[in-house]
Design a protein around this motif. Structure first.
Motif, short mmCIF file in Angstrom:
data_model
loop_
_atom_site.label_atom_id
_atom_site.label_comp_id
_atom_site.label_asym_id
_atom_site.label_seq_id
_atom_site.Cartn_x
_atom_site.Cartn_y
_atom_site.Cartn_z
N ILE A 107 0.82 -1.21 0.00
CA ILE A 107 0.00 0.00 0.00
C ILE A 107 0.86 1.26 0.00
CG2 ILE A 107 -1.71 1.32 1.30
CD1 ILE A 107 -2.98 -1.31 2.13
N PHE A 129 2.39 1.60 -3.44
CA PHE A 129 1.39 1.99 -4.44
C PHE A 129 1.08 3.48 -4.33
CE2 PHE A 129 -2.92 2.74 -5.93
CZ PHE A 129 -2.92 2.07 -7.15
N ILE A 130 0.97 4.00 -3.11
CA ILE A 130 0.68 5.43 -2.92
C ILE A 130 1.81 6.28 -3.49
CG2 ILE A 130 0.39 7.24 -1.19
CD1 ILE A 130 -1.07 5.18 0.55
#
Length: 284
Positions: A130, A133-134
């Motif tokens: 996560i 991905f950010i």
């Protein structure tokens, strides 16, 4: 002399026994590959015959072009090739540079930093998914090849660094000292002395990196959203969704996907085995 002959006979019998056992295991492991190749050349009605029909009759070579026409495998292939080439190059270059520093240079906290690098192997990639991905979304890299290539240009992976370091430590330090006497810099020693002697480990890491990037399904699934950017792994999954009952065509597509891996390993196996042995992973 009789004792020697008896001992030789026992050794031959034992060696023959282990060859038989290993041959049985090899044939067992090869059966899925044989079934894959056989099914890729069958007609649809021969796929699930019982008992299995190992030799197709007739050989349907048209399964391969038909499978390639079913989806845009040509585009998927070149997408995958581009990712593999750039990612593998980055892994080889940056991992070898980092390993050269850990193996040949002296600087404070060297061992501590190396242990810290190795500890990242125990960190599951799903944990950092996560945040990663950010970061890539903020950079505007989603639906591009950059998330699959750029990270490997910043270290190349802890395992690759470890393997390079173990191999570099088998190269005599006297070669570095002789090069320094001739005025060579650290970078010149790395490029002109260490790398030419490291073909086995370079081939080993290249094979590992090639296989990983070629077969990778999860990361391309996360970062590549447009069908025109898909890799072979995602394209094969899409092929199954469209032609889930055409197993002969799917096996043809699967065979085409694994063929480059088999060819690569066939030509690099001599260096691959040598690199494993000399890097300390073969139980030395």
């Amino acid at each position: 002399m009789p004792t020697l002959n008896n001992r030789t006979a026992k050794e031959l019998i034992l060696a023959g026994f282990w060859y038989v056992i290993l041959s049985i295991f090899a044939l067992t492991l090869a059966l899925p590959l044989v079934w894959l190749l056989s099914t890729s050349l069958k007609t649809g009605g021969q796929t699930f015959l019982m008992p299995p029909k190992w030799i197709p009759d007739p050989f349907v070579w048209s399964n391969y072009p038909e499978a390639f026409r079913a989806v845009a495998f040509h585009d998927y292939f070149w997408n995958t090739i581009r990712i593999v080439i750039f990612a593998t190059t980055g892994a080889l270059l940056t991992a070898s540079l980092a390993a050269f520093a850990f193996a040949r240079l002296r600087f404070p906290f060297r061992e501590t930093l190396f242990i810290l690098v190795l500890s990242t192997i125990m960190l599951p990639s799903i944990v950092t998914l996560i945040p990663t991905f950010i970061v890539f979304r903020t950079l505007g890299w989603i639906d591009t090849f950059l998330p699959l290539i750029v990270p490997l240009w910043f270290g190349g992976g802890a395992f690759n660094i470890f393997l390079f370091r173990q191999f570099f430590m088998t190269i005599p330090l006297e070669l570095d000292e002789a090069a320094r006497i001739d005025g060579a810099s650290n970078l010149r020693i790395y490029w002109g002395v260490i790398l030419p002697l490291s073909k086995p480990v370079l081939a080993t890491i290249a094979v590992f990196a090639f296989i990983h990037n070629w077969n990778d399904f999860f990361e391309p699934l996360i970062y590549l959203q447009s069908p025109e950017n898909w890799t072979m792994a995602i394209g094969l999954r899409g092929f199954r969704g469209l032609y889930h009952t055409e197993w002969n065509l799917m096996m043809a597509a699967s065979t085409a996907m694994i063929a480059p891996l088999l060819i690569l390993f066939f030509f690099a196996q001599r260096y691959f085995v040598s690199g494993i042995q000399m890097s300390g992973l073969a139980g030395r």
